[in-house]
Design a protein around this motif. Sequence first.
Motif, short mmCIF file in Angstrom:
data_model
loop_
_atom_site.label_atom_id
_atom_site.label_comp_id
_atom_site.label_asym_id
_atom_site.label_seq_id
_atom_site.Cartn_x
_atom_site.Cartn_y
_atom_site.Cartn_z
N GLU A 120 71.37 -61.72 38.36
CA GLU A 120 71.90 -61.10 37.51
C GLU A 120 71.29 -59.51 37.52
O GLU A 120 70.51 -59.49 36.84
N GLU A 123 69.55 -58.62 34.00
CA GLU A 123 68.08 -59.32 34.57
C GLU A 123 67.42 -58.22 35.13
O GLU A 123 66.24 -58.43 34.70
N GLU A 124 67.62 -58.23 36.46
CA GLU A 124 66.76 -57.17 37.63
C GLU A 124 66.84 -55.52 36.58
O GLU A 124 65.14 -55.41 36.52
N LYS A 187 64.84 -60.71 41.88
CA LYS A 187 64.19 -61.21 40.47
C LYS A 187 62.58 -61.58 40.49
O LYS A 187 61.20 -61.23 39.38
#
Length: 776
Positions: A120, A123-124, A187
């Motif tokens: 996503e 999030e990154e 991530k």
Amino acid sequence: MTKDTIQLPLLPLRGLLVFPSMVLHLDVGRDKSVTALEKAMMGDQTIFLAAQKKVSLDDPEPKDIYRIGTIAKVNQMLKLPNGTMRVLVEGLRRGEIIQFNEESEEFNVEIKEIEEQHDEKNEEEALMRSLLGQFEQYIKVSQKITKETLETVSDIDEPSRFADIITSHLSLKIKDKQELLETVNVKERLQQLIKLITNEKKVLDLEKKIGQRVKTSMEKTQKEYYLREQMKAIQKELGEKDGKSGEVGKLREKVEESDMPERIVEVAMKELDRFEKVPQSSAESSVIRNYVEWLIALPWTEKTKDTIEIDNAHKILDRDHYGLEKVKERILEYLAVQKLTQSIKGPILCLVGPPGVGKTSLAKSIARSINRNFVRASLGGIRDDAEIRGHRRTYIGAMPGRIIQGMKKAKTVNPVFLLDEIDKMSNDFRGDPSAAMLEVLDPEQNSNFSDHFIEETYDLSNVLFVATANYVNNIPGPLLDRMELISISGYTEVEKLHIAKEHLLSKQLKENGLTKNNLQIRDDALLKLIRTYTREAGVRGLERQLATLCRKAAKIIISKEKKRVVVTEKSIEELLGKPVFRYGVMEQENQVGAATGLAYTAAGGDTLSIEVSHYPGKGKLTLTGKLGDVMQESAQAAFSYIRSRAKELSINPDFYETYDIHIHVPEGATPKDGPSAGITMATALVSALTGRAVKKEVGMTGEITLRGRVLPIGGLKEKSLSAHRAGITTIIIPEDNEKDIEDIPESVRSGLTFIKVNHLDQVLKHALVEEKNESK
């Protein structure tokens, strides 16, 4: 996820990694690597960069190269004067080696390009912001990365490139960088990088603290150096030469070069700091210097290597000492146990015997036989426990005790330590030195021996302690409990003769400048010398008399120009004068009221004539001859037994009311004591009261009880020797002393008849002449 494979030349990297989007200069020198570069330049300038697992390998094999690396483009190549190639490479994408196609000149690999995985976006993005903040703090601590780099990194939006650029600027291990290169999920790579950069930041913080500490320490050292130089200059102007600072410097060097434990070094350095600050004229200055010098002089770790060889030890003991077989046997047993256990812990040997029997020389022989240093401390006359434990440094003239002084002389931590004359210690208001010795001789305590002067604990557990004493009764009980007694009773005449011939005479000949050709002493002359010119258990007096003979012979050789002097039994009196001592001889005929006893003295064995006379009176018992309390009690016990058995012994039952009895032991100037004359006194009393004579060839020894029982005695060996010397052929001994007959030399034992008794009736049966052969 993957594209089609491609063929590329391989350039193995040593000690570095190239990430995608990273531009880097490389110096290439290996033949295969140069060939791979040239092949890439002939094509589309694309090459595959992969790190070696081991930096030290010059010619890596496929198993030595990581499978995942970077597809890169060679932007520039330049040949340097030293033959190496300098290239400018730019990382493009991640790739994985599918197959190695090794050729003779270079590596050619089949590559599969790796596509990165994204999660996503939000999030990154959050992870990128967190990583940027950590990177900013890292830059502040590191101070090796410019602010321009931070600005460049901040402008990157693509997460994968962002992570790779930051990784390229961190000082990470190749293994950690390889893990980041192999992490395909962006991530996960960002999370892993945050952990690594956080850890690196902690390490840098610690490095910074250590650096500040070192800097502060260096500043302090520089300040002290500057002040010391100023002090030197002032002392030089005052005419004090190097003054105290020079002395302190030398002592510091000695402390640093010594083998002291770290705790002792700290104590010494602390004392030297005090010493430097105290004025030279102060009394404390000399006390501190003396203390530090003692710490330096003491052995703390130096050892001699034990060489316990039983056969060799036996040879040394036999060479140094004649006779003393039981003593030697016990010492060899002790050494054998030490070799098996590899431990010094065990009983403390205490050699007990009269002066001159070789106790000290035995301890020296033990040290020589196991290759240890020897040190001796004389304890005779010590009254103050400070002689053992040392004095407090607050006292003027304070010194360590005898133990620490001995260790300084020994120069090793495992010497043979002789505690000489341990029975001569006494105590008064100043303390009890025997109590201080308990800690020294206790294996459970002496590993932490505390001397009042040294203050720091000292390890005595490696020391082999040997004690000597003349009398067991004078050793305090608790101290005696920590030692194993080895009795050395003395030498027989035969042993003294051998010692004189094999040891003493050759020593005195050498000391007086003579040889065996100059002086010859016959055996009969030596025997007369031993019997009539000396009276001792040891051989010191004998050695002195031999020295006198050597001096007399030297004078005759020089003054009368003789080449040789022969000493015989007759000529010995001309050299040494009339005999000094007489020894007891057997009676010429059977005597009434006179019995021959056997005595054990400090000078060995001797015969003891006991005479009894009775005359009309009122039963008074008189004892003369300078008898001790025990001997007087033996006379009383014999008298009481005879009164109780008067009828059975054919004695007038009322004799104690009608006669006075006088018991006399000749040589009244010589003190006599001990219970072993009991049966001799009883025999002489019965002989006098019955008129039956005592056999002239019989000698006797034994303690008597009120019931007539005969109890065992000591010194049977010495007593037997004196009997043999006096011409006595029969000895009456207690039955319990039968085991001691083995100790008597065969040459003496074969000429004696031993009669073993347990009651006075048996003594009288063998000692008195039959009544029918003797008139009253």
